[in-house]
Design an enzyme around this catalytic site. Structure first.
Site, PDB file in Angstrom:
ATOM      1  N   ARG A 245      -4.685   5.232   3.707  1.00  0.00           N
ATOM      2  CA  ARG A 245      -4.379   6.149   2.599  1.00  0.00           C
ATOM      3  C   ARG A 245      -4.622   7.566   3.090  1.00  0.00           C
ATOM      4  NH1 ARG A 245      -6.001   6.689  -3.715  1.00  0.00           N
ATOM      5  NH2 ARG A 245      -4.399   5.088  -3.747  1.00  0.00           N
TER       6      ARG A 245
ATOM      7  N   HIS B 240       4.002   5.450  -2.379  1.00  0.00           N
ATOM      8  CA  HIS B 240       2.878   4.605  -2.790  1.00  0.00           C
ATOM      9  C   HIS B 240       3.415   3.180  -3.011  1.00  0.00           C
ATOM     10  CE1 HIS B 240      -0.959   3.496  -4.109  1.00  0.00           C
ATOM     11  NE2 HIS B 240      -1.048   4.099  -5.274  1.00  0.00           N
TER      12      HIS B 240
ATOM     13  N   GLN C 286       1.609   0.157  -5.005  1.00  0.00           N
ATOM     14  CA  GLN C 286       1.615   0.382  -6.453  1.00  0.00           C
ATOM     15  C   GLN C 286       2.881  -0.221  -7.078  1.00  0.00           C
ATOM     16  OE1 GLN C 286      -0.761   2.489  -8.406  1.00  0.00           O
ATOM     17  NE2 GLN C 286       0.303   1.402 -10.028  1.00  0.00           N
TER      18      GLN C 286
ATOM     19  N   ASP D 222       2.546  10.279 -14.391  1.00  0.00           N
ATOM     20  CA  ASP D 222       1.464  10.365 -13.395  1.00  0.00           C
ATOM     21  C   ASP D 222       0.849  11.757 -13.539  1.00  0.00           C
ATOM     22  OD1 ASP D 222      -0.206   9.959 -11.204  1.00  0.00           O
ATOM     23  OD2 ASP D 222       1.381  10.146  -9.703  1.00  0.00           O
TER      24      ASP D 222
ATOM     25  N   CYS E 253       0.107   4.895 -13.163  1.00  0.00           N
ATOM     26  CA  CYS E 253      -0.593   4.293 -12.015  1.00  0.00           C
ATOM     27  C   CYS E 253      -2.101   4.472 -12.120  1.00  0.00           C
ATOM     28  CB  CYS E 253      -0.076   4.903 -10.724  1.00  0.00           C
ATOM     29  SG  CYS E 253      -0.221   6.698 -10.678  1.00  0.00           S
TER      30      CYS E 253
ATOM     31  N   ARG F 110      -2.709  -4.542  -9.289  1.00  0.00           N
ATOM     32  CA  ARG F 110      -2.845  -3.960  -7.940  1.00  0.00           C
ATOM     33  C   ARG F 110      -3.518  -4.962  -7.006  1.00  0.00           C
ATOM     34  NH1 ARG F 110      -3.095   1.219  -6.938  1.00  0.00           N
ATOM     35  NH2 ARG F 110      -2.510   0.483  -4.877  1.00  0.00           N
TER      36      ARG F 110
HETATM   37  N1   CP Z   1      -3.270   3.999  -8.662  1.00  0.00           N
HETATM   38  C1   CP Z   1      -4.062   4.222  -7.606  1.00  0.00           C
HETATM   39  O1   CP Z   1      -3.642   4.224  -6.441  1.00  0.00           O
HETATM   40  O2   CP Z   1      -5.381   4.436  -7.910  1.00  0.00           O
HETATM   41  P1   CP Z   1      -6.536   4.882  -6.921  1.00  0.00           P
HETATM   42  O3   CP Z   1      -6.243   6.299  -6.503  1.00  0.00           O
HETATM   43  O4   CP Z   1      -7.794   4.755  -7.717  1.00  0.00           O
HETATM   44  O5   CP Z   1      -6.534   3.974  -5.725  1.00  0.00           O
HETATM   45  N1  NVA Z   2       0.371  11.056  -7.439  1.00  0.00           N
HETATM   46  C1  NVA Z   2      -1.016  10.661  -7.418  1.00  0.00           C
HETATM   47  C2  NVA Z   2      -1.138   9.187  -7.416  1.00  0.00           C
HETATM   48  C3  NVA Z   2      -2.550   8.674  -7.474  1.00  0.00           C
HETATM   49  C4  NVA Z   2      -2.633   7.182  -7.459  1.00  0.00           C
HETATM   50  C5  NVA Z   2      -1.713  11.277  -6.219  1.00  0.00           C
HETATM   51  O1  NVA Z   2      -1.140  11.237  -5.122  1.00  0.00           O
HETATM   52  O2  NVA Z   2      -2.804  11.815  -6.377  1.00  0.00           O
END
Ligand code: CP
Ligand code: NVA
Length: 330
Positions: free
Chosen positions: A108, A135, A138, A231, A272, A317
């Site tokens: 990540r 992502h 997700q 989001d 999400c 998830r």
């Molecule tokens: N939706 C999601 O990816 O959540 P986190 O940032 O908590 O992993």
């Molecule tokens: N768009 C958001 C998604 C978090 C799961 C981010 O990248 O912070």
């Protein structure tokens, strides 16, 4: 011929066929049934995985950890400060080292190019746990959730409201195009997905019976929508200074009860997570103090309503990340 994803990395959904994506959704549902029934499934006993996080996480990290443990694997977590990657060691060297020790690597972080470079050099499957652009894990959870609610995917209209050029919106556009759904990005012209990705998705949708629409009209976005998705307005890695501009640009696209009322009668709300739907977070409270708003991308009323399936999504998830790891490591 059956789907076989053994040895593949999971970096973005553009790399996968509709049949492969549907296979992962089916497998997620199978693992969910096993988990709910308390049936052990330690199919990957003896394997080890490493989780590299350059951004924070609750759902993704916990999903990889629980899914890894349920499959019988050893799991190492490396937080943003505790590896040499990027600072003292190149991405390529990190990949070559971790690939000698682990059977799979989750990443990540920032540019999609980083996760692609890890995968090109690791010699083991690499899974994208969120980059600036995409992502994908997700999406498997989200599509499982939509299918649980409607019993089907093709032909449904999913509208994303707000910052339609972020990782989640990009990925929704791809997955909807792949699965024959009608995707609509609803937001200001400044925040639309990149033209090249839109064209790619439109070409895919032309093959699957789906469609891709971009609109700045909330009425058009909500009309007939089965799924209303939003989001946060400023994503991880973006500068804090963006809040003022994003609040100004995106407030008209907040998902409220009046927006839900314009949608299909059976419409659901998805997010999400994490979400700013009240002021019970440090950032939410700061924004309330500075800008005088107590809810952002979604109202608390919609978030807490019976239309909201956000916690089903969050649970899914774990089941879907388990499916991705099992399919690629078995
Ligand atoms: N939706 C999601 O990816 O959540 P986190 O940032 O908590 O992993
Ligand atoms: N768009 C958001 C998604 C978090 C799961 C981010 O990248 O912070």
């Amino acid at each position: 011929m059956g789907v076989n994803l053994s040895g593949r990395s999971f970096l973005k959904l553009l790399d996968f066929s509709p049949a492969e994506i549907e296979y992962l959704i089916d497998l997620s549902a199978d693992f969910k049934r096993l988990k709910r029934a308390g049936v052990p499934h330690r199919h990957l006993e003896g394997k080890n995985i490493v989780l590299l996080f350059e951004k924070t996480s609750t759902r993704t990290r916990c999903s990889f950890e629980v899914a890894g443990f349920d499959l019988g694997m050893g799991v190492t977590y490396l937080d943003p400060a505790s590896s040499q990657m990027g600072n003292k060691e190149s991405i390529e060297d990190t990949a070559r080292v971790l690939g000698r020790m682990y059977d799979g690597i989750e990443y990540r972080g920032f540019d999609q190019a980083i996760v692609e470079e890890l995968a090109a050099n690791a010699g083991v499957p690499v899974w994208n746990g969120l980059t600036t652009e995409f992502h994908p894990t997700q999406m498997i959870a989200d599509m499982l959730t939509v299918r649980e609610k409607f019993g089907r995917l093709a032909g449904l209209k999913l509208t994303f409201f707000g910052d339609a050029r972020n990782n989640v919106a990009n990925s929704l556009m791809v997955v909807c195009a792949k699965l024959g759904m009608d995707f609509c990005a609803c937001g200001p012209v400044e925040n639309m997905p990149a033209a090249e990705l839109v064209e790619t998705c439109r070409a895919i949708a032309a093959q699957t019976g789906g469609s891709v629409t971009l609109t700045d009209s909330v009425d058009e976005g909500a009309a007939g929508a089965n799924v209303l998705y939003t989001d946060i307005w400023v994503s991880m890695g973006e500068p804090e200074e963006l809040w003022a501009e994003r609040i100004r640009l995106l407030s008209p696209y907040q998902v409220s009860s009046s927006v839900m009322e314009k949608a299909a009668a059976d419409a659901i709300f998805m997010h999400c997570l994490p979400s700013f739907h009240d002021t019970r977070t440090t950032i939410g409270a700061e924004i309330a103090e500075k800008f005088g708003i107590s809810e952002m991308e979604v109202t608390d009323e919609v978030f807490e309503s019976s239309r909201s399936v956000v916690f089903d999504e969050a649970e899914n998830r774990m089941h879907s990340i388990k499916a991705v790891m099992y399919a690629t490591l078995k």
